[in-house]
Design a protein around this motif. Structure first.
Motif, PDB file in Angstrom:
ATOM      1  N   ASP A 152       0.675  -1.215   0.031  1.00 27.23           N
ATOM      2  CA  ASP A 152      -0.064  -0.140  -0.052  1.00 27.23           C
ATOM      3  C   ASP A 152       0.922   1.039  -0.208  1.00 27.23           C
ATOM      4  O   ASP A 152       0.561   2.264  -0.681  1.00 27.23           O
ATOM      5  CB  ASP A 152      -0.921   0.039   1.116  1.00 27.23           C
ATOM      6  N   GLU A 153       1.896   1.364   0.864  1.00 23.29           N
ATOM      7  CA  GLU A 153       2.726   2.466   0.898  1.00 23.29           C
ATOM      8  C   GLU A 153       3.475   2.446  -0.490  1.00 23.29           C
ATOM      9  O   GLU A 153       3.700   3.737  -0.714  1.00 23.29           O
ATOM     10  CB  GLU A 153       3.685   2.365   2.126  1.00 23.29           C
ATOM     11  N   LEU A 154       4.118   1.497  -1.129  1.00 27.68           N
ATOM     12  CA  LEU A 154       4.636   1.650  -2.523  1.00 27.68           C
ATOM     13  C   LEU A 154       3.779   2.227  -3.675  1.00 27.68           C
ATOM     14  O   LEU A 154       3.960   2.844  -4.206  1.00 27.68           O
ATOM     15  CB  LEU A 154       5.101   0.261  -2.846  1.00 27.68           C
ATOM     16  N   ALA A 237      -2.395   4.674   3.421  1.00 33.43           N
ATOM     17  CA  ALA A 237      -1.030   4.251   3.297  1.00 33.43           C
ATOM     18  C   ALA A 237      -0.062   5.545   3.305  1.00 33.43           C
ATOM     19  O   ALA A 237       1.011   5.429   3.592  1.00 33.43           O
ATOM     20  CB  ALA A 237      -0.747   3.036   2.397  1.00 33.43           C
ATOM     21  N   ALA A 238      -0.572   6.431   2.402  1.00 34.94           N
ATOM     22  CA  ALA A 238       0.141   7.520   2.062  1.00 34.94           C
ATOM     23  C   ALA A 238       0.616   8.289   3.463  1.00 34.94           C
ATOM     24  O   ALA A 238       1.632   8.853   3.587  1.00 34.94           O
ATOM     25  CB  ALA A 238      -0.600   8.474   1.118  1.00 34.94           C
ATOM     26  N   VAL A 239      -0.215   8.383   4.191  1.00 34.27           N
ATOM     27  CA  VAL A 239       0.005   9.012   5.617  1.00 34.27           C
ATOM     28  C   VAL A 239       1.037   8.007   6.476  1.00 34.27           C
ATOM     29  O   VAL A 239       1.994   8.786   6.906  1.00 34.27           O
ATOM     30  CB  VAL A 239      -1.304   8.822   6.351  1.00 34.27           C
ATOM     31  N   THR A 240       1.070   6.755   6.559  1.00 36.05           N
ATOM     32  CA  THR A 240       2.076   5.871   7.014  1.00 36.05           C
ATOM     33  C   THR A 240       3.301   6.062   6.339  1.00 36.05           C
ATOM     34  O   THR A 240       4.417   6.290   7.038  1.00 36.05           O
ATOM     35  CB  THR A 240       1.623   4.802   7.322  1.00 36.05           C
ATOM     36  N   LEU A 241       3.349   6.427   5.120  1.00 32.12           N
ATOM     37  CA  LEU A 241       4.493   6.396   4.380  1.00 32.12           C
ATOM     38  C   LEU A 241       5.288   7.628   4.741  1.00 32.12           C
ATOM     39  O   LEU A 241       6.505   7.590   4.905  1.00 32.12           O
ATOM     40  CB  LEU A 241       4.157   6.429   2.877  1.00 32.12           C
ATOM     41  N   TRP A 242       4.753   8.897   4.568  1.00 30.99           N
ATOM     42  CA  TRP A 242       5.336  10.075   4.811  1.00 30.99           C
ATOM     43  C   TRP A 242       5.586  10.263   6.389  1.00 30.99           C
ATOM     44  O   TRP A 242       6.755  10.916   6.655  1.00 30.99           O
ATOM     45  CB  TRP A 242       4.203  11.160   4.257  1.00 30.99           C
ATOM     46  N   ARG A 243       5.036   9.494   7.257  1.00 39.45           N
ATOM     47  CA  ARG A 243       5.345   9.601   8.563  1.00 39.45           C
ATOM     48  C   ARG A 243       6.682   8.663   8.744  1.00 39.45           C
ATOM     49  O   ARG A 243       7.586   9.372   9.406  1.00 39.45           O
ATOM     50  CB  ARG A 243       4.333   8.915   9.735  1.00 39.45           C
TER      51      ARG A 243
END
Length: 288
Positions: A152-154, A237-243
């Motif tokens: 999801d982050e990828l 997942a964009a939120v967890t990625l940037w965190r």
């Protein structure tokens, strides 16, 4: 996303100054540069509808051809260094996610479905990924391994990079550089303006040296979230990625964050947009 360790600080600083006035200069020099208003994409569910200015001196097809040439050189160089697609499993994973996202590009621009998309993984410790005009994608192993990125982050980061290409941000920035260079030359009556520099050199500069504007980054964030949601990847997942990115690099701010909106601003916007995209995610078969 730009994370290249060889960023020319002086050029980047100058880039921020010149881009501030670029649209105004471009609008005032339509007759000289052929720079005219347009919108490269449909708005999508996220509502991207900003007017862009593109110069006739930077044809889309010519820029895509130059991007394909540069991409091929980079791929061949990586292959010679045994840094091209070092892991078959990683490559399969990245290409699978990318193809799922590419299937959704028609929501923003139908013609992009026919681009000659290419996806490769490059062996590098840098936390980086990019997509050149016409759909030439590279994902660095550092992004996958150092962030321990989920699928999801990828999808969030690859969708973000695809959005830059769909929106033709590189072409827009080259157009702005040309317009600014010509405008300054005219206003100051200075000969030898950089506006006559070769297209390939300017493409390389905007892709790998100068930072994206915050407007471009925000557009790519929002479009990337929508692409991911439509492809069945959790938009949150964009939120967890940037965190993860905000906390990368120990106590110092990572280089990539210096060319992007502040983590607080970005995460707040992504939280809002990702919740708005949840219905699309659920329609695609995702689960909350």
């Amino acid at each position: 996303m730009h994370t290249t360790s060889t960023v020319n600080k002086a050029a980047a600083k100058q880039g921020w100054r010149t881009k501030t006035a670029a649209l105004a200069v471009c609008a005032g020099l339509i007759g000289v540069t052929g720079c005219a208003p347009m919108n490269t994409t449909q708005s999508g569910a996220v509502g991207i509808n900003r007017t862009q200015y593109m110069s006739s001196m930077v044809p889309e097809q010519q820029l895509q051809a130059e991007a394909a040439s540069q991409y091929n050189q980079l791929v061949q160089q990586a292959k010679a260094q045994k840094a091209l697609n070092p892991s078959a499993a990683q490559t399969k994973r990245v290409r699978g996610i990318s193809q799922n996202l590419i299937k959704q590009v028609g929501v923003f621009r139908p013609d992009a479905a026919a681009w000659n998309w290419e996806v490769n993984v490059l062996d590098s410790d840098e936390v980086n990924a990019w997509c050149m005009p016409g759909g030439k994608i590279a994902v660095y192993t550092g992004l996958i391994e150092q962030l321990k990125a989920t699928d999801d982050e990828l999808a969030a980061v690859i969708g973000h990079e695809i959005a830059h290409a769909l929106r033709e941000h590189a072409r827009e920035r080259v157009s702005q550089q040309m317009a600014t260079g010509i405008g300054l030359s005219i206003l100051a009556a200075v000969t030898g303006s950089n506006a006559t520099a070769d297209l390939g050199g300017q493409l390389s500069q905007v892709m790998f040296t100068l930072p994206n504007s915050r407007t471009h980054e925000t557009e790519a964030d929002r479009m990337g979230v929508e692409l991911a949601a439509r492809a069945g990847y959790d938009p949150r997942a964009a939120v967890t990625l940037w965190r993860k990115m905000a906390s990368a690099g120990g106590g110092g701010q990572p280089e990539f964050l210096s060319t992007h909106p502040s983590p607080t601003t970005r995460i707040a916007d992504l939280e809002k947009i990702s919740e708005q995209m949840m219905p699309l995610y659920q329609q695609a078969g995702g689960k909350r």
